[in-house]
Design a protein around this motif. Structure first.
Motif, PDB file in Angstrom:
ATOM      1  N   GLU A   1       0.752  -1.095   0.207  1.00  9.18           N
ATOM      2  CA  GLU A   1       0.157  -0.013  -0.012  1.00  9.18           C
ATOM      3  C   GLU A   1       0.740   1.279   0.083  1.00  9.18           C
ATOM      4  OE1 GLU A   1      -3.176   1.655   2.971  1.00  9.18           O
ATOM      5  OE2 GLU A   1      -3.554  -0.068   2.381  1.00  9.18           O
ATOM      6  N   ASN A   2       1.852   1.165   0.660  1.00  8.42           N
ATOM      7  CA  ASN A   2       2.781   2.325   0.726  1.00  8.42           C
ATOM      8  C   ASN A   2       3.510   2.689  -0.426  1.00  8.42           C
ATOM      9  OD1 ASN A   2       2.260   2.941   3.699  1.00  8.42           O
ATOM     10  ND2 ASN A   2       4.003   2.103   4.392  1.00  8.42           N
ATOM     11  N   MET A   3       4.015   1.787  -1.245  1.00  8.94           N
ATOM     12  CA  MET A   3       4.513   1.731  -2.355  1.00  8.94           C
ATOM     13  C   MET A   3       3.515   2.195  -3.475  1.00  8.94           C
ATOM     14  SD  MET A   3       7.702   0.662  -1.765  1.00  8.94           S
ATOM     15  CE  MET A   3       8.426   0.639  -3.384  1.00  8.94           C
ATOM     16  N   GLN A   4       2.456   1.734  -3.520  1.00  9.66           N
ATOM     17  CA  GLN A   4       1.428   2.551  -4.438  1.00  9.66           C
ATOM     18  C   GLN A   4       1.132   3.907  -4.203  1.00  9.66           C
ATOM     19  OE1 GLN A   4      -1.846   0.225  -3.966  1.00  9.66           O
ATOM     20  NE2 GLN A   4      -1.099  -1.554  -5.125  1.00  9.66           N
ATOM     21  N   GLN A   5       1.424   4.223  -2.673  1.00  8.06           N
ATOM     22  CA  GLN A   5       1.253   5.756  -2.432  1.00  8.06           C
ATOM     23  C   GLN A   5       2.394   6.598  -2.908  1.00  8.06           C
ATOM     24  OE1 GLN A   5       0.599   6.287   1.463  1.00  8.06           O
ATOM     25  NE2 GLN A   5       0.475   8.715   1.477  1.00  8.06           N
ATOM     26  N   TYR A   6       3.627   6.087  -2.864  1.00  5.98           N
ATOM     27  CA  TYR A   6       5.018   6.521  -3.169  1.00  5.98           C
ATOM     28  C   TYR A   6       4.904   6.678  -4.646  1.00  5.98           C
ATOM     29  CZ  TYR A   6       6.690   5.711   1.442  1.00  5.98           C
ATOM     30  OH  TYR A   6       7.063   5.740   3.007  1.00  5.98           O
ATOM     31  N   SER A   7       4.515   5.553  -5.257  1.00  4.89           N
ATOM     32  CA  SER A   7       4.432   5.677  -6.898  1.00  4.89           C
ATOM     33  C   SER A   7       3.462   6.931  -7.375  1.00  4.89           C
ATOM     34  CB  SER A   7       4.018   4.379  -7.378  1.00  4.89           C
ATOM     35  OG  SER A   7       4.861   3.418  -7.163  1.00  4.89           O
ATOM     36  N   THR A   8       2.382   7.165  -6.864  1.00  3.69           N
ATOM     37  CA  THR A   8       1.507   8.023  -6.965  1.00  3.69           C
ATOM     38  C   THR A   8       2.175   9.478  -6.615  1.00  3.69           C
ATOM     39  OG1 THR A   8      -0.450   6.490  -6.510  1.00  3.69           O
ATOM     40  CG2 THR A   8      -0.812   8.950  -6.527  1.00  3.69           C
ATOM     41  N   GLU A   9       2.605   9.665  -5.425  1.00  2.66           N
ATOM     42  CA  GLU A   9       3.190  10.764  -5.204  1.00  2.66           C
ATOM     43  C   GLU A   9       4.437  11.289  -6.134  1.00  2.66           C
ATOM     44  OE1 GLU A   9       4.223  10.722  -1.081  1.00  2.66           O
ATOM     45  OE2 GLU A   9       2.276  10.408  -0.531  1.00  2.66           O
ATOM     46  N   PHE A  10       5.259  10.245  -6.371  1.00  2.00           N
ATOM     47  CA  PHE A  10       6.265  10.488  -7.406  1.00  2.00           C
ATOM     48  C   PHE A  10       5.925  10.860  -8.863  1.00  2.00           C
ATOM     49  CE2 PHE A  10       9.321   7.460  -4.673  1.00  2.00           C
ATOM     50  CZ  PHE A  10      10.028   8.727  -4.306  1.00  2.00           C
ATOM     51  N   ALA A  11       4.749  10.258  -9.458  1.00  2.00           N
ATOM     52  CA  ALA A  11       4.022  10.522 -10.468  1.00  2.00           C
ATOM     53  C   ALA A  11       3.564  11.977 -10.428  1.00  2.00           C
ATOM     54  CB  ALA A  11       3.004   9.621 -10.666  1.00  2.00           C
ATOM     55  N   ASP A  12       3.070  12.435  -9.292  1.00  2.00           N
ATOM     56  CA  ASP A  12       2.591  13.699  -9.046  1.00  2.00           C
ATOM     57  C   ASP A  12       3.746  14.923  -9.083  1.00  2.00           C
ATOM     58  OD1 ASP A  12       0.021  12.951  -8.985  1.00  2.00           O
ATOM     59  OD2 ASP A  12       0.010  13.188  -6.853  1.00  2.00           O
ATOM     60  N   VAL A  13       4.848  14.443  -8.445  1.00  2.00           N
ATOM     61  CA  VAL A  13       5.923  15.460  -8.257  1.00  2.00           C
ATOM     62  C   VAL A  13       6.593  15.456  -9.684  1.00  2.00           C
ATOM     63  CG1 VAL A  13       8.463  15.466  -7.732  1.00  2.00           C
ATOM     64  CG2 VAL A  13       6.611  14.932  -5.958  1.00  2.00           C
ATOM     65  N   TYR A  14       6.855  14.432 -10.541  1.00  3.33           N
ATOM     66  CA  TYR A  14       7.397  14.404 -11.817  1.00  3.33           C
ATOM     67  C   TYR A  14       6.323  15.492 -12.675  1.00  3.33           C
ATOM     68  CZ  TYR A  14      10.704  10.666 -10.881  1.00  3.33           C
ATOM     69  OH  TYR A  14      11.734   9.929 -10.455  1.00  3.33           O
ATOM     70  N   ASP A  15       4.970  15.237 -12.431  1.00  5.64           N
ATOM     71  CA  ASP A  15       4.179  16.264 -13.317  1.00  5.64           C
ATOM     72  C   ASP A  15       4.477  17.669 -13.105  1.00  5.64           C
ATOM     73  OD1 ASP A  15       3.209  13.948 -14.950  1.00  5.64           O
ATOM     74  OD2 ASP A  15       1.406  13.654 -13.622  1.00  5.64           O
ATOM     75  N   GLN A  16       4.459  17.852 -11.703  1.00  2.00           N
ATOM     76  CA  GLN A  16       4.805  19.189 -11.187  1.00  2.00           C
ATOM     77  C   GLN A  16       6.001  19.460 -11.898  1.00  2.00           C
ATOM     78  OE1 GLN A  16       4.406  19.276  -7.103  1.00  2.00           O
ATOM     79  NE2 GLN A  16       2.230  19.303  -7.107  1.00  2.00           N
ATOM     80  N   ILE A  17       7.221  18.883 -12.025  1.00  2.00           N
ATOM     81  CA  ILE A  17       8.337  19.320 -12.412  1.00  2.00           C
ATOM     82  C   ILE A  17       8.536  19.561 -13.730  1.00  2.00           C
ATOM     83  CG2 ILE A  17      10.686  18.439 -13.017  1.00  2.00           C
ATOM     84  CD1 ILE A  17      10.509  16.879 -10.284  1.00  2.00           C
TER      85      ILE A  17
END
Length: 117
Positions: A31-47
């Motif tokens: 569950e944490n890995m999925q959350q991290y993946s989602t957060e990383f995707a958001d960060v990459y989109d913001q970048i």
């Protein structure tokens, strides 16, 4: 022939161990890995968005500076043309037979002061 079967057996056992480790990791951290993946995707989109915005702003700034430089160049050319015309007029006003050095000197001083402004 025996060497081939010995080599294949550890590979199969390592694969089973890797699958077990992956299963335990997914149970513990899934569950944490999925959350991290989602957060990383958001960060990459913001970048990516910020990078695109920065490139756009930079392009607009360069265009703005180029326009201002062109305006300044035009203004300087106009000013030099005015000064040149003024010098030509004052030189024409001087007597053709005898150049009045004082008038010429004052005209040149005035032009020098105008250039300093």
């Amino acid at each position: 022939m025996e060497k081939n079967s010995e080599n294949k057996q550890p590979v199969v056992e390592n694969h089973k161990i890797d699958d077990r480790i992956a299963a335990v990791r997914d149970l513990i951290f899934g569950e944490n890995m999925q959350q991290y993946s989602t957060e990383f995707a958001d960060v990459y989109d913001q970048i990516k968005t910020l990078k695109d915005q920065t490139n756009k702003n930079l392009s607009e700034s360069v265009t703005n500076l180029e326009n201002k430089l062109a305006d300044l160049e035009s203004l300087m050319e106009h000013k030099f043309q005015d000064l040149n015309d003024d010098l030509d007029k004052r030189l024409a006003d001087l007597d053709d037979e005898k150049a009045d050095r004082k008038k010429l000197g004052k005209a040149l001083e005035k032009i020098a002061l105008m250039l300093q402004e």
